[in-house]
Design an enzyme around this catalytic site. Sequence first.
Site, mmCIF file in Angstrom:
data_model
loop_
_atom_site.group_PDB
_atom_site.id
_atom_site.type_symbol
_atom_site.label_atom_id
_atom_site.label_comp_id
_atom_site.label_asym_id
_atom_site.label_seq_id
_atom_site.Cartn_x
_atom_site.Cartn_y
_atom_site.Cartn_z
ATOM 1 N N ASP A 54 -8.539 -8.543 3.690
ATOM 2 C CA ASP A 54 -8.342 -7.415 4.604
ATOM 3 C C ASP A 54 -9.503 -7.266 5.579
ATOM 4 O O ASP A 54 -10.299 -6.345 5.438
ATOM 5 C CB ASP A 54 -8.189 -6.126 3.769
ATOM 6 C CG ASP A 54 -7.693 -4.962 4.601
ATOM 7 O OD1 ASP A 54 -7.317 -5.188 5.761
ATOM 8 O OD2 ASP A 54 -7.684 -3.834 4.087
ATOM 9 N N GLU B 160 0.819 -1.213 0.000
ATOM 10 C CA GLU B 160 0.000 0.000 0.000
ATOM 11 C C GLU B 160 0.856 1.267 0.000
ATOM 12 O O GLU B 160 0.623 2.203 0.766
ATOM 13 C CB GLU B 160 -0.968 -0.010 1.189
ATOM 14 C CG GLU B 160 -1.912 -1.198 1.145
ATOM 15 C CD GLU B 160 -2.995 -1.193 2.213
ATOM 16 O OE1 GLU B 160 -2.773 -0.618 3.279
ATOM 17 O OE2 GLU B 160 -4.054 -1.793 1.952
ATOM 18 N N GLU C 274 -13.119 -1.712 11.395
ATOM 19 C CA GLU C 274 -12.975 -0.970 10.143
ATOM 20 C C GLU C 274 -14.052 -1.336 9.117
ATOM 21 O O GLU C 274 -14.710 -0.468 8.555
ATOM 22 C CB GLU C 274 -11.579 -1.233 9.556
ATOM 23 C CG GLU C 274 -11.367 -0.552 8.219
ATOM 24 C CD GLU C 274 -9.989 -0.816 7.622
ATOM 25 O OE1 GLU C 274 -9.153 -1.426 8.304
ATOM 26 O OE2 GLU C 274 -9.763 -0.391 6.477
HETATM 27 C C1 GCV Z 1 -2.639 0.694 8.373
HETATM 28 C C2 GCV Z 1 -6.165 -1.784 5.387
HETATM 29 C C3 GCV Z 1 -6.540 -0.492 6.046
HETATM 30 C C4 GCV Z 1 -5.344 0.426 6.151
HETATM 31 C C5 GCV Z 1 -4.261 -0.300 6.918
HETATM 32 C C6 GCV Z 1 -3.921 -1.589 6.173
HETATM 33 C C7 GCV Z 1 -2.899 -2.420 6.902
HETATM 34 O O1 GCV Z 1 -5.875 -1.597 4.050
HETATM 35 O O2 GCV Z 1 -7.573 0.111 5.339
HETATM 36 O O3 GCV Z 1 -5.753 1.589 6.823
HETATM 37 O O4 GCV Z 1 -3.124 0.492 7.067
HETATM 38 O O5 GCV Z 1 -5.088 -2.368 6.040
HETATM 39 O O6 GCV Z 1 -3.325 -3.347 7.589
HETATM 40 O O7 GCV Z 1 -1.723 -2.168 6.780
#
Ligand code: GCV
Length: 852
Positions: free
Chosen positions: A388, A309, A416
């Site tokens: 995720d 990411e 989330e």
């Molecule tokens: C901290 C998901 C979340 C991100 C998070 C990522 C991760 O994509 O939306 O906010 O980043 O997971 O676990 O690294």
Amino acid sequence: MLMFSLRGVAFGALVLASTSLLAEDGSAGWLRYARLEQSAIAALSKDLPAEVETLDTSPVVLSARSEAQKGISSMLGRTLQAAEVADANGALVLGTVAEVQQRFPSWKPGAAPQAEGYILRTIKSHGHSYILVAGADPNGVLYGTFRLLEKIAEGQDLARLNDVESPAAPIRWVDQWDNSNGTIERGYSGRSIFFDNGTVRPDLARAGEYARLLASVGINGADVNNVNADLKMLSPEMIKQVARIADQFRPWGVRLALSVDVSSPKVVGGLDTFDPLDPKVIAWWQKAVDDVYAAIPDFAGFTVKADSEGRAGPAQYGRTPMDAANVLARALKPHGGVLLYRAFVYNHHADWKDPKADRARAAYNIFHSLDGKFDDNVIVQIKNGPIDFQVREPASPLFAGLPKTNVSIEVQATQEYTGQQRHLVFLIPMWKQVLDLDMRAENRSTPVKEIVEGKSFHRPLGGFVAVANVGLDTNWLHHPLAMANLYGFGRLAWNPDTSSETIARDWTRLTFGNNAKVVDTVSAMLLSSWPLYEDYTGPLGLGTLTNILGPHYGPGIESAERNGWGQWLRADHDGIGMDRTVATGTGYIGQYPPELAAVYESLKTCPDELLLFMHHVAYTYKLHDASPYNGETVVQWVYDSHYKGAAGAAKLVEQWKSLDGLVDQERYAQVLALQEYQAGHAIVWRDAVNSWFHKMSGVDDAQGRVDHFPNRIEAEAMTLDGYTPVDVTPWETASGGKAVVCKEGATCSATAELQRPAGLYDIAVQYFDLHDGVSTYKLYLGSKLIGEWKADNTLIFNALGGDTSTRYTIRDVMLHPGDTLKLVGQPDRDEPAPVDYIEIDPAQSKVAAAQR
Ligand code: GCV
């Protein structure tokens, strides 16, 4: 001493009458130590000595002593006197197993607890009772003390204590995704308890309280900063500041960890590279780690997110995660630190046009070939599922793919993708379903829980990590019932065999008291909440059908398609689902050990709850005959389950209301408001997902409900004065795809003449509650004001749509044919008093009465 404690009892009895349902703000979490009923106090007091003798002076054992004194005084109204050597009348004795043995040479401990474990035992010596809390080490003493207090809170018999407990695994951590500016990534309960304004907060009282809560369920590590790590985190000034957090943690046996960015040697250290194999980089890490330990001698270790990411990573230099992990691990090793390297590594620019591309394959593809090459203080941290934290995912195949590597499971307590602590979702059953899954590695029993415990493959390290993200909200996680997830995580990390029911009931008792109706009702609500959330948000393994490009909260179905993020549904007018089979699909299923792969590969044996994760099928494909699917078609199941889920959310309100008067008013009101909100938002989800499937599949709902709302009046179809219709994107997140909005500074109205048969009705107004403004709404029946409210929810979103759509219901309104209903909206700042529709249903009270 005896006199003193008797005084305490008398005082306690007086207090009991006046405190039983005092308002509570949730700040104590499950450690309320509420005063027990007089009968329980009497029963417990006869077996509880008047003194506490502490055989160990480590700060952790001293915490255990003060906790015992606090808990007993608060629950029983008794003072537990601290004594160096107790008098001959018995005592609560706190110490390590060796210390207790020395104190009572004739005591036989029997089976010894493992590291951080404890023995709880009642013994008689010279005719007096001694309660022994004998830990394998100081942490064990603390955990045993908390367990004893829990037993007291539940009114258990203390006369014959005989427990030996050891934790399932050494890594039992929480992660906080806190940023140094005080925000929290995916935090839904206020700002950081650790950071503010680019540094550590001056007042860290909450950090200490948090560590106490964590310790009470056996959590021994906390990574305090976002895995998307601030590069400043390793600066000397920051380490000095962070050491203050570690000071707050230390008395509770919680070791502090940090997330670090692997590009630090270059970006912060000024080197010309961060290639992990470059000697300068190796030396940089060693020095950085030594500096951390100079400030924080019991530092736990680092967590690393890399090549994921947009984060920098070893791939930039053609190196692997193993290269990066081992360099950091070697720097940590002499100090006893560990390195948790996240397997959440994937390309978020994947080619959606490639039918073989599959984000779910990424972790296994990258890490499996590195098995056996990681140092022994590296732990590969694997998210429970391969995507995720969706509402349902299969277990990551990587759990079975690293038999020669330490691994931990990462779950997400911060909700989330599961309602962001505005919806009640008790996640323990979801985590357990992954932990209990037998991966059948090497064609033998290898449940995920035993793999992460290190048992299946005889690994020295392993464990459990939860992303917790508590915030400055008084009650830590915003929804008063959300703390059950944090508590339950600790219980599972200690013993993953603990049942969801036990966790739900224990947490409820500690949080709301021992009233049988409260315990039954709250635990029933908790246990039903994940399945019903799944029912209205993410059917058949599709994942949470939320806006994945936005806040991950409300519905936003097509956001998953046609982009590089790889959460594709692969929906067209004929069918839906990712074909992950080996035979015709991405081959993902082949990453599982053969026995499990065979189950998923075949449509006959693939569980329906994962059907669309594993297979692409027609909307009219028939699910299994057995309950609950009963041979329904995919699309009809989607319609039915969404109606069922929304009805389940409405039932939560009724269940909670049945506790009026049995739960303190403050928490009662908070939960009621959230459950009512959830019930309204579940309808938004239901209608969005159903309309979208209806449009996509062209298949009508056999029960005629979907896109057919005879009781609904669209705002844009009302007589508008000042209001103007607008399109809402995506279309499925507003009824009819449209809403009406009012200009700032104006007052607008929407009017409709009703032709309902005379009777009692519930009138629901569906409006949008944006963050930046507090619009006012007034609803008139003729000239009579029947409802007035403000759009002042604490949602953080600013667009009209599924994230902000909110329902306000006025119950039991008497209507007659020809009545006029007028909604008046007054915008505030950027919130244009938006309205979606008004729905007028027969009054629920009447329906309920008719059903009785
Ligand atoms: C901290 C998901 C979340 C991100 C998070 C990522 C991760 O994509 O939306 O906010 O980043 O997971 O676990 O690294």
